[in-house]
Enzyme design. Structure first.
Site, PDB file in Angstrom:
ATOM      1  CG  ASP A 152      -8.778  -2.829  -4.567  1.00  0.00           C
ATOM      2  OD1 ASP A 152      -8.242  -2.133  -3.690  1.00  0.00           O
ATOM      3  OD2 ASP A 152      -9.538  -3.761  -4.304  1.00  0.00           O
TER       4      ASP A 152
ATOM      5  CE1 TYR B  42     -13.161  -6.838   1.701  1.00  0.00           C
ATOM      6  CE2 TYR B  42     -11.429  -7.941   0.471  1.00  0.00           C
ATOM      7  CZ  TYR B  42     -11.822  -7.094   1.479  1.00  0.00           C
ATOM      8  OH  TYR B  42     -10.879  -6.497   2.270  1.00  0.00           O
TER       9      TYR B  42
ATOM     10  NE  ARG C 195      -5.005   2.586   2.492  1.00  0.00           N
ATOM     11  CZ  ARG C 195      -5.451   2.007   3.589  1.00  0.00           C
ATOM     12  NH1 ARG C 195      -4.754   2.041   4.673  1.00  0.00           N
ATOM     13  NH2 ARG C 195      -6.592   1.388   3.592  1.00  0.00           N
TER      14      ARG C 195
ATOM     15  NE  ARG D  81      -4.208  -1.710   0.271  1.00  0.00           N
ATOM     16  CZ  ARG D  81      -5.246  -1.609   1.111  1.00  0.00           C
ATOM     17  NH1 ARG D  81      -5.319  -0.610   1.949  1.00  0.00           N
ATOM     18  NH2 ARG D  81      -6.183  -2.520   1.080  1.00  0.00           N
TER      19      ARG D  81
HETATM   20  O1  CP3 Z   1       0.289   0.499  -2.990  1.00  0.00           O
HETATM   21  C1  CP3 Z   1      -0.190  -0.617  -3.257  1.00  0.00           C
HETATM   22  O2  CP3 Z   1      -0.080  -1.586  -2.463  1.00  0.00           O
HETATM   23  C2  CP3 Z   1      -0.806  -0.837  -4.600  1.00  0.00           C
HETATM   24  C3  CP3 Z   1      -2.189  -0.647  -4.723  1.00  0.00           C
HETATM   25  C4  CP3 Z   1      -3.170  -1.523  -3.986  1.00  0.00           C
HETATM   26  C5  CP3 Z   1      -4.444  -1.037  -3.590  1.00  0.00           C
HETATM   27  N1  CP3 Z   1      -5.152  -2.073  -3.087  1.00  0.00           N
HETATM   28  C6  CP3 Z   1      -4.903   0.353  -3.780  1.00  0.00           C
HETATM   29  C7  CP3 Z   1      -5.928   0.864  -2.861  1.00  0.00           C
HETATM   30  C8  CP3 Z   1      -3.109  -2.864  -3.641  1.00  0.00           C
HETATM   31  C9  CP3 Z   1      -1.982  -3.849  -3.802  1.00  0.00           C
HETATM   32  C10 CP3 Z   1      -4.382  -3.199  -3.086  1.00  0.00           C
HETATM   33  C11 CP3 Z   1      -4.727  -4.569  -2.670  1.00  0.00           C
HETATM   34  C12 CP3 Z   1      -5.870  -4.756  -1.790  1.00  0.00           C
HETATM   35  N2  CP3 Z   1      -7.104  -4.186  -1.885  1.00  0.00           N
HETATM   36  C13 CP3 Z   1      -5.894  -5.668  -0.725  1.00  0.00           C
HETATM   37  C14 CP3 Z   1      -4.742  -6.552  -0.339  1.00  0.00           C
HETATM   38  C15 CP3 Z   1      -3.739  -5.792   0.425  1.00  0.00           C
HETATM   39  C16 CP3 Z   1      -4.064  -5.611   1.872  1.00  0.00           C
HETATM   40  O3  CP3 Z   1      -4.025  -4.470   2.341  1.00  0.00           O
HETATM   41  O4  CP3 Z   1      -4.333  -6.614   2.558  1.00  0.00           O
HETATM   42  C17 CP3 Z   1      -7.171  -5.629  -0.137  1.00  0.00           C
HETATM   43  C18 CP3 Z   1      -7.627  -6.411   1.049  1.00  0.00           C
HETATM   44  C19 CP3 Z   1      -7.930  -4.684  -0.884  1.00  0.00           C
HETATM   45  C20 CP3 Z   1      -9.336  -4.278  -0.682  1.00  0.00           C
HETATM   46  C21 CP3 Z   1      -9.387  -2.839  -0.289  1.00  0.00           C
HETATM   47  N3  CP3 Z   1      -9.267  -1.794  -1.188  1.00  0.00           N
HETATM   48  C22 CP3 Z   1      -9.480  -2.300   1.007  1.00  0.00           C
HETATM   49  C23 CP3 Z   1      -9.625  -3.098   2.278  1.00  0.00           C
HETATM   50  C24 CP3 Z   1      -9.402  -0.889   0.868  1.00  0.00           C
HETATM   51  C25 CP3 Z   1      -9.353   0.123   1.988  1.00  0.00           C
HETATM   52  C26 CP3 Z   1     -10.476   1.039   2.071  1.00  0.00           C
HETATM   53  C27 CP3 Z   1      -9.984   2.366   2.658  1.00  0.00           C
HETATM   54  O5  CP3 Z   1     -10.270   3.388   2.032  1.00  0.00           O
HETATM   55  O6  CP3 Z   1      -9.363   2.348   3.734  1.00  0.00           O
HETATM   56  C28 CP3 Z   1      -9.274  -0.613  -0.504  1.00  0.00           C
HETATM   57  C29 CP3 Z   1      -9.153   0.726  -1.113  1.00  0.00           C
HETATM   58  C30 CP3 Z   1      -7.810   1.066  -1.675  1.00  0.00           C
HETATM   59  N4  CP3 Z   1      -7.088   0.254  -2.499  1.00  0.00           N
HETATM   60  C31 CP3 Z   1      -7.081   2.274  -1.496  1.00  0.00           C
HETATM   61  C32 CP3 Z   1      -5.912   2.156  -2.261  1.00  0.00           C
HETATM   62  C33 CP3 Z   1      -4.853   3.194  -2.466  1.00  0.00           C
HETATM   63  C34 CP3 Z   1      -7.501   3.490  -0.629  1.00  0.00           C
HETATM   64  C35 CP3 Z   1      -8.733   4.156  -1.046  1.00  0.00           C
HETATM   65  C36 CP3 Z   1      -8.703   5.070  -2.244  1.00  0.00           C
HETATM   66  O7  CP3 Z   1      -7.710   5.751  -2.559  1.00  0.00           O
HETATM   67  O8  CP3 Z   1      -9.787   5.149  -2.856  1.00  0.00           O
END
Ligand code: CP3
Length: 367
Positions: free
Chosen positions: A92, A168, A47, A43
């Site tokens: 994602d 999910y 963020r 991540r």
């Molecule tokens: O920097 C990186 O790692 C690359 C990008 C990436 C994202 N999601 C972008 C993202 C990666 C590798 C993921 C994988 C992902 N997505 C996972 C596995 C990694 C982990 O953390 O366990 C999971 C479980 C998800 C599902 C998901 N997507 C969640 C739980 C969330 C968080 C929601 C939040 O806003 O807190 C997301 C959203 C997300 N995916 C964001 C990013 C940068 C943040 C929200 C946004 O910018 O809209």
């Protein structure tokens, strides 16, 4: 330290430049002596980066992913800022299932949410095979653009593991207990296996398209697999994850397998076919290595919450991770899970510098 980023040609075309085989990340994944301990952060894109928030705008992350120039720029931002040893594709884990029309979105601050959760055999029809060229052409284009720009720095492609994506689709939103997921798994093992098998095929298609476009490492995120005990993991999850790893084995790129709270599952996660196993902060790297033996590299494992502590504490903990690794060449420094949103980017930059400085000395010892 700034990363070596090569720009595209003046006419806007980009040529794929494969990272050299001696890139520290690639050597560490193969457990070969390397010039320094490679480091990147799960991540790392998005963020906590102000330049991400400035670019990203409103709306779903799934919309941002569909704009290759934007997604490529976001992928490159942390490489420029931190000098990390890898980029990870800005996408994602639900991108492929969203692209085939399952009806899933990512709600800001929440995570993936599903209109009509997966509940019965008829729902399998909503999970047709993924054709990356027509379903996710924007992902392929983003990977191609980033790989062209990165030069010597490897790009990590990724997919969600069948279990975590299924959780999910079945729950409909993030869950603490995975009660519906487990109810389906125990209640209808045949349907569960069919669901995971489809998700495995989708992950393979997605990963193959990313490697074809220039990703030189892949990571399978099974973030929530730690919800299962080893016997259930082995019976209900391992076959599908093994199918994903087998489905990309011929590509010759290192394969990383990651999950949280998976201390008891590490051996099985390795057995699924990984070259590198992710370890969270609950298991020390020397213990993980004892459990796994010498034939696998490790990735991890600083607690992401430690990054919020005063710098002296952070530095001590970084050194403690390096000390537990004891100079073993098969180590990719990372957090034990993703960067927390409230993280100060400057601290991540200092961690990279520290790992590179101290990891260099320890690389010399190991070489
Ligand atoms: O920097 C990186 O790692 C690359 C990008 C990436 C994202 N999601 C972008 C993202 C990666 C590798 C993921 C994988 C992902 N997505 C996972 C596995 C990694 C982990 O953390 O366990 C999971 C479980 C998800 C599902 C998901 N997507 C969640 C739980 C969330 C968080 C929601 C939040 O806003 O807190 C997301 C959203 C997300 N995916 C964001 C990013 C940068 C943040 C929200 C946004 O910018 O809209």
């Amino acid at each position: 330290m700034a990363a070596d980023l090569r720009g595209g040609a003046a006419d806007g075309t980009v040529t794929r430049v494969a990272p050299p085989l001696d890139a520290p990340l690639l050597r560490a994944c193969r457990r070969q002596p390397r010039a320094r301990v490679p480091v990147w952060f799960m991540r790392q894109a998005g963020r906590s980066l102000p330049e991400y928030r400035a670019l990203r705008g409103e709306g779903s992350i799934l919309d941002a992913i569909r704009v290759p120039d934007l997604a490529a720029e976001i992928t490159l931002q942390p490489v420029r800022r931190y000098g990390v040893d890898a980029a990870i594709l800005y996408s994602d884990i639900v991108t492929p299932v969203a692209a085939i029309g399952f009806g899933v979105d990512v709600a800001p601050g929440v995570g993936p949410v599903v209109d009509r959760p997966f509940a019965c055999r008829a729902d399998l029809q909503r999970l047709r095979p993924l054709d990356p060229d027509t379903d996710t052409p924007y992902v392929v284009e983003t990977v191609r653009t980033v790989a062209g720009e990165l030069g010597a720095t490897p790009l990590i492609g990724f997919a969600g593991a069948p279990f975590t994506v299924a959780s999910y689709l079945v729950e409909g939103r993030p869950s603490r207990t995975y009660a519906r997921t487990k109810a389906l798994m125990y209640g209808d093992p045949g349907l569960w296996a069919a669901l995971l098998d489809r998700l495995a095929d989708i992950a393979v298609a997605s990963l193959r398209s990313q490697v074809g476009a220039g990703a030189s490492v892949v990571q399978l995120f099974d973030s929530w697999a730690g919800a299962l005990d080893p016997a259930d993991y082995e019976r209900f999850v391992l076959p599908a994850s093994a199918k994903v790893f087998a489905g990309v084995a011929d590509l010759g790129v290192p394969r990383i397998h990651f999950g949280v709270s998976t201390g008891e599952l590490l051996g099985l996660m390795h057995r699924a076919g990984a070259d590198v196993v992710g370890v969270d902060w609950r298991v020390h790297l020397d213990d993980a290595r004892r459990r796994l033996g010498p034939d696998v590299a490790l990735q991890g494992n600083l607690d992401p919450a430690v990054v919020l502590a005063p710098w002296e504490v952070v530095a001590d903990r970084v050194r403690a991770v390096l000390a537990r690794n004891a100079g073993h060449p098969g180590h990719v420094f990372n957090l034990g899970h993703g960067v927390l949103p409230e993280t100060d980017p400057a601290v991540l930059g200092r961690i990279v510098e520290l790992v590179h400085a101290e990891g260099r000395a320890d690389g010399e010892v190991a070489a």
